[in-house]
Design a protein around this motif. Structure first.
Motif, short mmCIF file in Angstrom:
data_model
loop_
_atom_site.label_atom_id
_atom_site.label_comp_id
_atom_site.label_asym_id
_atom_site.label_seq_id
_atom_site.Cartn_x
_atom_site.Cartn_y
_atom_site.Cartn_z
N LYS A 39 0.91 -1.29 -0.12
CA LYS A 39 -0.13 0.09 -0.15
C LYS A 39 0.88 1.31 -0.03
CE LYS A 39 -3.96 2.34 2.31
NZ LYS A 39 -3.51 3.45 1.62
N ASP A 40 2.10 1.22 0.80
CA ASP A 40 2.86 2.49 1.10
C ASP A 40 3.52 2.61 -0.46
OD1 ASP A 40 4.27 4.49 2.49
OD2 ASP A 40 5.90 3.01 1.84
N ILE A 41 3.87 1.57 -1.25
CA ILE A 41 4.65 1.84 -2.35
C ILE A 41 3.52 2.32 -3.63
CG2 ILE A 41 5.62 0.64 -4.37
CD1 ILE A 41 7.04 -1.11 -2.21
N GLU A 42 2.43 1.49 -3.42
CA GLU A 42 1.24 1.95 -4.47
C GLU A 42 0.96 3.42 -4.32
OE1 GLU A 42 -1.57 -1.30 -4.19
OE2 GLU A 42 -0.26 -2.36 -5.84
N ASP A 43 0.61 3.79 -2.97
CA ASP A 43 0.27 5.22 -2.63
C ASP A 43 1.15 6.19 -3.23
OD1 ASP A 43 -1.93 4.20 -1.64
OD2 ASP A 43 -1.53 4.46 0.41
N PHE A 44 2.46 5.87 -3.18
CA PHE A 44 3.60 6.79 -3.56
C PHE A 44 3.63 6.76 -4.99
CE2 PHE A 44 7.69 7.80 -4.82
CZ PHE A 44 8.25 8.92 -4.06
N LEU A 45 3.49 5.65 -5.65
CA LEU A 45 3.54 5.69 -7.06
C LEU A 45 2.36 6.23 -7.91
CD1 LEU A 45 4.98 1.92 -7.64
CD2 LEU A 45 6.15 4.09 -7.92
N LYS A 46 1.14 6.57 -7.26
CA LYS A 46 0.03 7.12 -7.76
C LYS A 46 0.49 8.60 -8.12
CE LYS A 46 -3.46 4.43 -5.68
NZ LYS A 46 -4.51 4.34 -4.84
N ASN A 47 1.38 9.20 -7.23
CA ASN A 47 1.57 10.50 -7.37
C ASN A 47 3.25 10.90 -8.02
OD1 ASN A 47 -1.05 11.23 -6.34
ND2 ASN A 47 -0.04 10.96 -4.17
N ALA A 48 3.69 9.72 -8.33
CA ALA A 48 4.97 9.74 -8.56
C ALA A 48 5.47 10.53 -9.99
CB ALA A 48 5.67 8.31 -8.71
N ALA A 102 10.61 4.83 -16.30
CA ALA A 102 11.33 5.49 -15.11
C ALA A 102 10.46 6.70 -14.43
CB ALA A 102 12.43 6.36 -15.72
N VAL A 103 10.30 6.22 -13.16
CA VAL A 103 9.45 7.13 -12.03
C VAL A 103 10.21 6.97 -10.93
CG1 VAL A 103 7.08 6.56 -13.38
CG2 VAL A 103 8.05 5.20 -11.34
N GLU A 104 9.76 8.27 -10.07
CA GLU A 104 10.37 8.16 -8.90
C GLU A 104 9.75 7.01 -8.01
OE1 GLU A 104 13.17 9.59 -6.18
OE2 GLU A 104 12.56 10.35 -8.05
N HIS A 105 10.67 6.70 -6.93
CA HIS A 105 10.28 5.60 -5.98
C HIS A 105 10.34 5.90 -4.77
CE1 HIS A 105 10.41 2.75 -9.48
NE2 HIS A 105 11.75 3.23 -9.59
N PRO A 106 9.61 5.35 -3.64
CA PRO A 106 10.03 5.65 -2.38
C PRO A 106 11.27 5.36 -1.93
CG PRO A 106 8.03 4.17 -2.56
CD PRO A 106 8.76 4.24 -3.91
N GLN A 107 11.57 6.60 -1.04
CA GLN A 107 13.28 6.46 -0.56
C GLN A 107 13.46 5.16 0.12
OE1 GLN A 107 15.09 9.04 -1.62
NE2 GLN A 107 16.55 7.70 -0.87
N TRP A 108 12.69 4.57 0.84
CA TRP A 108 13.00 3.40 1.64
C TRP A 108 13.23 2.14 0.45
CZ3 TRP A 108 10.43 -1.24 1.41
CH2 TRP A 108 8.98 -1.03 1.07
N VAL A 109 12.37 2.32 -0.65
CA VAL A 109 12.65 1.07 -1.45
C VAL A 109 14.09 1.37 -2.06
CG1 VAL A 109 11.64 0.31 -3.71
CG2 VAL A 109 10.35 0.74 -2.04
N LYS A 110 14.51 2.62 -2.54
CA LYS A 110 15.79 2.81 -3.20
C LYS A 110 16.89 2.54 -2.55
CE LYS A 110 14.65 7.18 -4.10
NZ LYS A 110 14.60 8.55 -4.94
#
Length: 120
Positions: free
Chosen positions: A79-88, A98-106
């Motif tokens: 959910k955290d990743i998907e919520d972030f990607l919705k607004n990426a 190529a999109v921005e990813h959550p910092q914790w994932v990177k």
């Protein structure tokens, strides 16, 4: 080195020792769920070893009852990743994926697997 790590993970898990924490298992499974088609995953032996272990640890093989606490954490991370990607926002690149990813994932992927770029 690849075989040593795989043997280490298998040996510890057969001895009943968890070589990877439940939280890390949940992160791995969530990232694989969201980014599973990435070529970077297929050619990373350490990640592939960890994926196999994570599936076993979460009891996601065959007819076993999944480990509820790990599955709930996986859902939270997804959910955290998907919520972030919705607004990426798109990153400057030749790839449309190529999109921005959550910092914790990177951070997680770079520190644990030396994967510096991920595509969706």
């Amino acid at each position: 080195m690849k075989r040593i790590y795989k043997s280490w993970v298998e040996s510890l898990s057969q001895a009943g020792i968890h070589p990877i924490s439940d939280d890390t298992v949940a992160k791995i499974l969530a990232i694989v769920y969201v980014y599973g088609g990435s070529m970077e995953f297929i050619y990373n032996d350490k990640l592939m070893t960890d994926i196999v272990y994570a599936q076993k640890r979460a009891r996601l093989n065959g007819t076993e009852v999944p480990n509820a606490s790990i599955v709930n954490e996986v859902k939270r991370y997804i959910k955290d990743i998907e919520d972030f990607l919705k607004n990426a926002k798109s990153v400057k690149s030749d790839s449309p994926f190529a999109v921005e990813h959550p910092q914790w994932v990177k951070d997680f992927m770079e520190e644990r697997y030396n994967i510096k770029k991920m595509w969706i």
